[in-house]
Design an enzyme around this catalytic site. Structure first.
Site, mmCIF file in Angstrom:
data_model
loop_
_atom_site.group_PDB
_atom_site.id
_atom_site.type_symbol
_atom_site.label_atom_id
_atom_site.label_comp_id
_atom_site.label_asym_id
_atom_site.label_seq_id
_atom_site.Cartn_x
_atom_site.Cartn_y
_atom_site.Cartn_z
ATOM 1 C CB SER A 66 35.018 43.203 41.675
ATOM 2 O OG SER A 66 36.164 43.345 42.135
ATOM 3 C CB THR A 199 33.688 36.679 40.303
ATOM 4 O OG1 THR A 199 33.190 37.939 38.676
ATOM 5 C CG2 THR A 199 32.099 35.912 40.576
ATOM 6 C CB THR A 217 30.655 39.545 39.168
ATOM 7 O OG1 THR A 217 31.817 40.065 39.000
ATOM 8 C CG2 THR A 217 30.239 39.416 38.034
ATOM 9 N NE ARG A 227 33.212 41.081 30.207
ATOM 10 C CZ ARG A 227 32.792 40.238 31.314
ATOM 11 N NH1 ARG A 227 32.679 40.904 32.038
ATOM 12 N NH2 ARG A 227 34.542 39.558 31.266
ATOM 13 N N GLY A 229 29.615 38.646 31.505
ATOM 14 C CA GLY A 229 30.866 37.909 31.861
ATOM 15 C C GLY A 229 30.940 36.560 31.715
ATOM 16 C CB THR A 250 37.439 34.425 40.069
ATOM 17 O OG1 THR A 250 37.413 35.454 40.732
ATOM 18 C CG2 THR A 250 38.435 34.018 41.032
ATOM 19 N N GLY A 251 37.699 35.780 37.180
ATOM 20 C CA GLY A 251 38.387 35.689 36.166
ATOM 21 C C GLY A 251 38.521 36.400 34.995
#
Ligand code: SD4
Length: 339
Positions: A66, A199, A217, A227, A229, A250-251
């Protein structure tokens, strides 16, 4: 004599007053990254050096697939990277998003901070900037990322992140066109595979109270090209202020970036909240609107106290993170139960 007795009695009675600096904390059990950051601090590097080295370690190791090259292919099968670094003394930030062809995203983020007056560079232009700054352009695709992409195509491009388009995105690949009517499409269950996004977010504090934070990440697998994040967004992916502390999240970045959880946590610590409580509040704020979002946050205040929180969803009830401070020679894994 009397004074030293008083001091040691106080430190037993009032452990919250103790400091444990320097300190490195990072998301997920990325132990080598923690160790790299800690070594950097121990050998005289700054907190910015520590965060950069820690995140760069994960980029090279492709932590959990990731971070770094060869992970999270987008709808075109390409891996793109997001990263940020923040100096809590000066409030300078450097960030890159949708970075292509360059493996060392955190290094480029630092170059944005130190070699431009800007905060965030994106896409192809960020890559050109990086090449001009001496970073090597390489293909970020690996057999693994190619395989993820091929399987996705074979599976009719599922899951994907489109809505209100035709052909029906839950049954087809694009190209998509906008549908005349807007309907709610249930968000793709991000937590179906929590391992698909891990991440690295790192905070580092030195003995003098200098704080830094950073992230790196490759984002979200099968994302719509372009995209970006939460990770390269200041206050969302990370935040650092040497007068209050630092946090990193993170998430599910598409949701989390709407709430600036890292900024919120730092401001709560500034107002006196302990790090665990600050992290919990930041998570609860998101939970109010998106009860099943996948995410976690780590926080540290300027005295070296730290905490974490996460949102409980199926398959994710505990969050693991790493800590290095003077209490241990090796990085320690800590766990927190999700709320
Ligand atoms: C993103 N927040 O791009 C990142 C992914 C992540 O744990 O943090 N995964 O949405």
């Amino acid at each position: 004599m009397f004074v030293s007795l008083l001091v040691s009695a106080l430190s037993v009675l009032c452990p919250l007053g103790q400091t444990s600096l320097p300190l490195v904390v990072n998301t997920w059990p990325f132990k080598n990254a923690t160790a790299a950051a800690w070594r950097t601090l121990q050998s005289g590097g700054s907190v910015l050096d520590a965060v950069e080295m820690g995140c760069a370690c994960c980029e090279m190791e492709q932590c959990d697939g990731s971070v770094g090259y060869g992970g999270s292919p987008d709808e075109y099968g390409e891996t793109t990277l997001d990263a940020m670094i923040m100096n809590g003394n000066t409030m300078e930030v450097g960030a890159v998003a949708d970075l292509r062809r360059i493996k060392n995203a955190i290094g480029v983020a630092r170059a944005v901070m130190e070699r431009t007056d800007h905060t965030l560079l994106v896409g192809e232009s960020a890559s050109v900037f990086a090449e001009n700054m001496g970073f090597i352009a390489e293909d970020l695709t690996t057999n693994k990322s190619l395989n993820i992409f091929t399987q996705w195509l074979k599976g009719n491009c599922q899951p994907n992140y489109r809505k209100n388009v035709f052909p029906d995105p839950s049954m087809s690949c694009g190209p998509y066109k906008p549908k005349a009517t807007l309907n709610q499409r249930k968000r793709v269950a991000q937590h179906a595979n929590t391992r698909s996004h891990d991440t690295i977010g790192m905070v580092a504090l030195d003995q003098n109270g200098h704080v830094a934070a950073g992230t790196s990440t490759n984002g979200l697998t099968h994302k719509v090209p372009g995209r970006v994040g939460d990770s390269p967004i200041v206050g969302a992916g990370a935040y650092a202020d040497s007068s209050a502390g630092a946090a990193t999240a993170t998430g599910d970045g598409d949701v989390m970036m709407r709430f600036l959880p890292s900024y919120l946590a730092v401001e709560l610590m500034r107002a006196g909240a302990d790090p665990s409580a600050a992290c919990k509040t930041a998570i609860s704020r998101i939970k109010r609107h998106y009860s099943d979002f996948f995410g976690a946050i780590i926080c540290a205040n300027t005295t070296g106290h730290f905490g974490a929180a996460c949102n409980k969803v199926p398959g994710f009830s505990q969050f693991h993170y790493m800590v290095s401070n003077s209490e241990s020679d090796t990085p320690l894994m800590k766990s927190v139960d999700c709320i």
